[in-house]
Scaffold this motif. Structure first.
Motif, PDB file in Angstrom:
ATOM      1  N   ALA A   1       0.842  -1.204   0.000  1.00 54.59           N
ATOM      2  CA  ALA A   1       0.000   0.000   0.000  1.00 54.59           C
ATOM      3  C   ALA A   1       0.875   1.251   0.000  1.00 54.59           C
ATOM      4  O   ALA A   1       0.576   2.243  -0.677  1.00 54.59           O
ATOM      5  CB  ALA A   1      -0.917  -0.013   1.214  1.00 54.59           C
ATOM      6  N   HIS A   2       1.976   1.217   0.745  1.00 55.39           N
ATOM      7  CA  HIS A   2       2.878   2.375   0.784  1.00 55.39           C
ATOM      8  C   HIS A   2       3.679   2.510  -0.501  1.00 55.39           C
ATOM      9  O   HIS A   2       3.919   3.609  -0.974  1.00 55.39           O
ATOM     10  CB  HIS A   2       3.808   2.280   1.992  1.00 55.39           C
ATOM     11  CG  HIS A   2       3.215   2.918   3.193  1.00 55.39           C
ATOM     12  ND1 HIS A   2       2.186   2.340   3.888  1.00 55.39           N
ATOM     13  CD2 HIS A   2       3.465   4.108   3.784  1.00 55.39           C
ATOM     14  CE1 HIS A   2       1.832   3.139   4.868  1.00 55.39           C
ATOM     15  NE2 HIS A   2       2.593   4.218   4.836  1.00 55.39           N
ATOM     16  N   LEU A   3       4.084   1.362  -1.050  1.00 56.14           N
ATOM     17  CA  LEU A   3       4.875   1.418  -2.281  1.00 56.14           C
ATOM     18  C   LEU A   3       4.053   2.027  -3.416  1.00 56.14           C
ATOM     19  O   LEU A   3       4.571   2.759  -4.247  1.00 56.14           O
ATOM     20  CB  LEU A   3       5.372   0.027  -2.673  1.00 56.14           C
ATOM     21  CG  LEU A   3       6.408  -0.589  -1.722  1.00 56.14           C
ATOM     22  CD1 LEU A   3       6.801  -1.987  -2.185  1.00 56.14           C
ATOM     23  CD2 LEU A   3       7.653   0.292  -1.602  1.00 56.14           C
ATOM     24  N   ARG A   4       2.755   1.726  -3.412  1.00 53.43           N
ATOM     25  CA  ARG A   4       1.878   2.294  -4.450  1.00 53.43           C
ATOM     26  C   ARG A   4       1.899   3.821  -4.386  1.00 53.43           C
ATOM     27  O   ARG A   4       1.849   4.503  -5.397  1.00 53.43           O
ATOM     28  CB  ARG A   4       0.445   1.810  -4.245  1.00 53.43           C
ATOM     29  CG  ARG A   4       0.092   0.642  -5.129  1.00 53.43           C
ATOM     30  CD  ARG A   4      -1.250   0.054  -4.733  1.00 53.43           C
ATOM     31  NE  ARG A   4      -1.096  -1.344  -4.392  1.00 53.43           N
ATOM     32  CZ  ARG A   4      -1.635  -1.945  -3.339  1.00 53.43           C
ATOM     33  NH1 ARG A   4      -2.409  -1.283  -2.499  1.00 53.43           N
ATOM     34  NH2 ARG A   4      -1.416  -3.212  -3.125  1.00 53.43           N
ATOM     35  N   LEU A   5       1.988   4.377  -3.195  1.00 54.98           N
ATOM     36  CA  LEU A   5       1.986   5.840  -3.041  1.00 54.98           C
ATOM     37  C   LEU A   5       3.228   6.481  -3.648  1.00 54.98           C
ATOM     38  O   LEU A   5       3.189   7.595  -4.134  1.00 54.98           O
ATOM     39  CB  LEU A   5       1.958   6.226  -1.544  1.00 54.98           C
ATOM     40  CG  LEU A   5       0.701   5.910  -0.751  1.00 54.98           C
ATOM     41  CD1 LEU A   5       0.907   6.276   0.719  1.00 54.98           C
ATOM     42  CD2 LEU A   5      -0.461   6.722  -1.320  1.00 54.98           C
ATOM     43  N   TYR A   6       4.354   5.761  -3.559  1.00 54.68           N
ATOM     44  CA  TYR A   6       5.622   6.375  -3.962  1.00 54.68           C
ATOM     45  C   TYR A   6       6.189   5.822  -5.267  1.00 54.68           C
ATOM     46  O   TYR A   6       7.110   6.410  -5.821  1.00 54.68           O
ATOM     47  CB  TYR A   6       6.662   6.200  -2.844  1.00 54.68           C
ATOM     48  CG  TYR A   6       6.288   6.949  -1.586  1.00 54.68           C
ATOM     49  CD1 TYR A   6       6.575   8.306  -1.475  1.00 54.68           C
ATOM     50  CD2 TYR A   6       5.633   6.329  -0.530  1.00 54.68           C
ATOM     51  CE1 TYR A   6       6.233   9.013  -0.328  1.00 54.68           C
ATOM     52  CE2 TYR A   6       5.282   7.020   0.619  1.00 54.68           C
ATOM     53  CZ  TYR A   6       5.583   8.365   0.708  1.00 54.68           C
ATOM     54  OH  TYR A   6       5.239   9.062   1.837  1.00 54.68           O
ATOM     55  N   ALA A   7       5.670   4.713  -5.715  1.00 55.90           N
ATOM     56  CA  ALA A   7       6.140   4.063  -6.941  1.00 55.90           C
ATOM     57  C   ALA A   7       7.663   4.089  -7.093  1.00 55.90           C
ATOM     58  O   ALA A   7       8.200   4.692  -8.014  1.00 55.90           O
ATOM     59  CB  ALA A   7       5.485   4.735  -8.161  1.00 55.90           C
ATOM     60  N   PRO A   8       8.378   3.436  -6.180  1.00 59.59           N
ATOM     61  CA  PRO A   8       9.840   3.500  -6.246  1.00 59.59           C
ATOM     62  C   PRO A   8      10.411   2.818  -7.486  1.00 59.59           C
ATOM     63  O   PRO A   8       9.891   1.788  -7.925  1.00 59.59           O
ATOM     64  CB  PRO A   8      10.304   2.746  -4.996  1.00 59.59           C
ATOM     65  CG  PRO A   8       9.085   2.522  -4.169  1.00 59.59           C
ATOM     66  CD  PRO A   8       7.909   2.574  -5.096  1.00 59.59           C
ATOM     67  N   ALA A   9      11.465   3.417  -8.049  1.00 56.83           N
ATOM     68  CA  ALA A   9      12.125   2.843  -9.223  1.00 56.83           C
ATOM     69  C   ALA A   9      12.906   1.603  -8.824  1.00 56.83           C
ATOM     70  O   ALA A   9      13.177   0.738  -9.651  1.00 56.83           O
ATOM     71  CB  ALA A   9      13.084   3.870  -9.822  1.00 56.83           C
ATOM     72  N   ARG A  10      13.258   1.522  -7.560  1.00 55.70           N
ATOM     73  CA  ARG A  10      14.032   0.374  -7.109  1.00 55.70           C
ATOM     74  C   ARG A  10      13.595   0.005  -5.690  1.00 55.70           C
ATOM     75  O   ARG A  10      13.397   0.895  -4.853  1.00 55.70           O
ATOM     76  CB  ARG A  10      15.507   0.754  -7.106  1.00 55.70           C
ATOM     77  CG  ARG A  10      16.385  -0.427  -6.910  1.00 55.70           C
ATOM     78  CD  ARG A  10      17.795  -0.116  -7.338  1.00 55.70           C
ATOM     79  NE  ARG A  10      18.501  -1.368  -7.503  1.00 55.70           N
ATOM     80  CZ  ARG A  10      19.769  -1.541  -7.140  1.00 55.70           C
ATOM     81  NH1 ARG A  10      20.455  -0.546  -6.643  1.00 55.70           N
ATOM     82  NH2 ARG A  10      20.339  -2.700  -7.314  1.00 55.70           N
ATOM     83  N   ILE A  11      13.439  -1.294  -5.446  1.00 60.53           N
ATOM     84  CA  ILE A  11      12.990  -1.762  -4.135  1.00 60.53           C
ATOM     85  C   ILE A  11      13.934  -2.875  -3.681  1.00 60.53           C
ATOM     86  O   ILE A  11      14.078  -3.872  -4.380  1.00 60.53           O
ATOM     87  CB  ILE A  11      11.547  -2.336  -4.209  1.00 60.53           C
ATOM     88  CG1 ILE A  11      10.578  -1.269  -4.740  1.00 60.53           C
ATOM     89  CG2 ILE A  11      11.097  -2.844  -2.848  1.00 60.53           C
ATOM     90  CD1 ILE A  11       9.210  -1.831  -5.130  1.00 60.53           C
ATOM     91  N   LEU A  12      14.585  -2.685  -2.563  1.00 59.98           N
ATOM     92  CA  LEU A  12      15.459  -3.732  -2.032  1.00 59.98           C
ATOM     93  C   LEU A  12      14.868  -4.280  -0.754  1.00 59.98           C
ATOM     94  O   LEU A  12      14.502  -3.521   0.143  1.00 59.98           O
ATOM     95  CB  LEU A  12      16.852  -3.166  -1.708  1.00 59.98           C
ATOM     96  CG  LEU A  12      17.762  -2.742  -2.848  1.00 59.98           C
ATOM     97  CD1 LEU A  12      19.157  -2.410  -2.300  1.00 59.98           C
ATOM     98  CD2 LEU A  12      17.881  -3.841  -3.900  1.00 59.98           C
TER      99      LEU A  12
END
Ligand SMILES: Nc1ncnc2c1ncn2[C@@H]1O[C@H](COP(=O)(O)OP(=O)(O)OP(=O)(O)O)[C@@H](O)[C@H]1O
Ligand SMILES: [Mg+2]
Length: 412
Positions: free
Chosen positions: A283-294
């Protein structure tokens, strides 16, 4: 005044001082919130049209003192008018109490006047909020300031404390360990002591101002990182530390490059099932749409990563070897030391950073939050900082197209 409530000697000393500034450094469970509520109650019941502001690092913390003060007022026979939204406010005749978080640099507080300002867990509130926002609010009224906290190293709260020790008239200060609360059971204290390193117990319960050896992230780096004002531009990246057994799941979202970046969000969750952990993070990632997720893929990490990849196929897993963990932490420490990372004044993050220790071992150094303190937010932040491109590449174009950022290749 408050039926059935009697201050213990340390609380009595605080309540008796008439100094314009009072600094109270004490251990956990000392009775800080109780004495704050008592001081607020006394002020509101004085009959004068007093404006009282209670500030804490978070809204939840501010609400604790607010609710306790309300209870004391009821016990004293007063019937204040209470409003909890949009923020807790209470009025009694011409007197008013409002409870606020120090988040967002105290933006919501600017421009008001107060006769009494009390800051709970003051060592976790950025110095700039106290000096630039709160102190000016007292200028017109000649009001009082009270800073109450467990210590967090030798930061501004410590300097206020020292001034109080030298001055005593304009600034009053007292340091008092938890065991000065006669109502605190020695068994509870012993249990806490057995769950922490002795350094940590000295700080959290002994109210000691230590910037000890072994601390990885120095307090002055962290405090400076709170004052930076970097633009929010460049690539957004995220770091995730999944909960194992009884830990927290933590997420950090950072924007920029290793040469200069800004923490956008930091969150942790406790006691969630695996599916719920992935749901909350997604849900949080959707808000920020990160180019990279580790994400950490040690232990339970793999199935969680796979679930997350169904929605975010570019999420990457990182196996935590001792060497990699050391590199991640060193990178974060260096970015903080060199003023390349702007932080948020999240009290849980500040506490974790403060207690993150390097312990020498036979095979090198062991890096982790001291026993009894979590390090999930530090790990999530270190992962996010590691995920950043080395330089801001947003402006680099090749044949008209924006190039993907150059991420360091040495990650996994
Ligand atoms: N004067 C008092 N009379 C009765 N109980 C007290 C008094 N002072 C403290 N206590 C009790 O001691 C415990 C700790 O108090 P309080 O929550 O105010 O401490 P604190 O320093 O704010 O703790 P924390 O570090 O958890 O924020 C509570 O159970 C509280 O009710
Ligand atoms: Mg408290």
């Amino acid at each position: 005044m408050i039926a059935g409530w009697h201050p213990h000697p340390g609380q009595q000393a605080f309540l008796s001082s008439r100094a314009p500034v009072r600094v109270l450094a004490c251990g956990r469970r000392w009775g800080k919130t109780e004495v704050i509520a008592a001081e607020i109650t006394r002020t509101l019941l004085s009959g004068a049209p007093r404006q009282v502001l209670l500030v804490a690092p978070s809204q939840e913390q501010a609400l604790l003192g607010f609710e306790r003060a309300l209870e004391f007022l009821h016990r004293a026979g007063a019937r204040p008018t209470v409003r909890r939204t949009p923020a807790p406010t209470l009025t009694l005749g011409g007197a008013r109490l409002w409870a606020r978080s120090a988040a967002r640099g105290g933006m919501l507080l600017r421009g008001r006047k107060a006769h009494l300002i009390i800051v709970d867990e003051a060592a976790y509130v950025p110095e700039a909020v106290v000096s630039e926002v709160l102190v000016p609010m007292l200028a017109d009224t000649g009001g009082q300031l009270a800073l109450i906290s467990t210590p967090r190293g030798k930061n501004y709260f410590y300097r206020y404390y020292l001034q109080g020790q030298e001055d005593g008239i304009r600034i009053w200060s007292l340091r008092s360990p938890s065991w000065h609360n006669p109502l605190l059971s020695p068994t509870v204290l012993q249990m806490q002591a057995s769950m922490m390193t002795s350094r940590q117990f000295q700080i959290e319960y002994g109210a000691a101002f230590l910037d000890a050896e072994g601390q990885v992230f120095r307090t002055e780096w962290v405090d400076r990182a709170l004052l930076l004002r970097l633009p929010a531009e460049g690539w957004v990246v995220a770091g995730i530390d999944w909960a194992r057994y009884r830990d927290y799941t933590a997420l950090a979202v950072v924007q920029g490059a290793r040469e200069g970046a800004k923490l956008l969000a930091v969150r942790r969750w406790y006691g969630l099932s695996w599916a719920e952990q992935v749901g909350a993070v997604a849900a949080h990632l959707r808000l920020y749409a990160p180019a990279r997720i580790l994400c950490d893929r040690t232990g339970v990490g793999d199935p969680l990563l796979e679930t997350l990849q169904q929605e975010f196929p570019h999420a990457e897993g990182v196996a935590f070897t001792q060497t990699l963990k050391q590199s991640l932490i060193e990178n974060l420490a260096l970015m903080l030391e060199q003023g390349r990372l702007q932080l948020l004044p999240d009290p849980d993050l500040l506490r974790e950073l403060y207690h993150f220790e390097a312990t020498p071992t036979a095979r090198g150094v062991r890096l982790e939050g001291a026993t009894g303190v979590h390090d999930d937010l530090v790990i999530a932040l270190a992962l996010a900082a590691w995920a950043l491109p080395t330089t801001a590449t947003g402006a680099i174009r090749t044949s008209g197209a924006v190039r993907r950022p150059q991420f360091p290749q040495n990650v996994i």
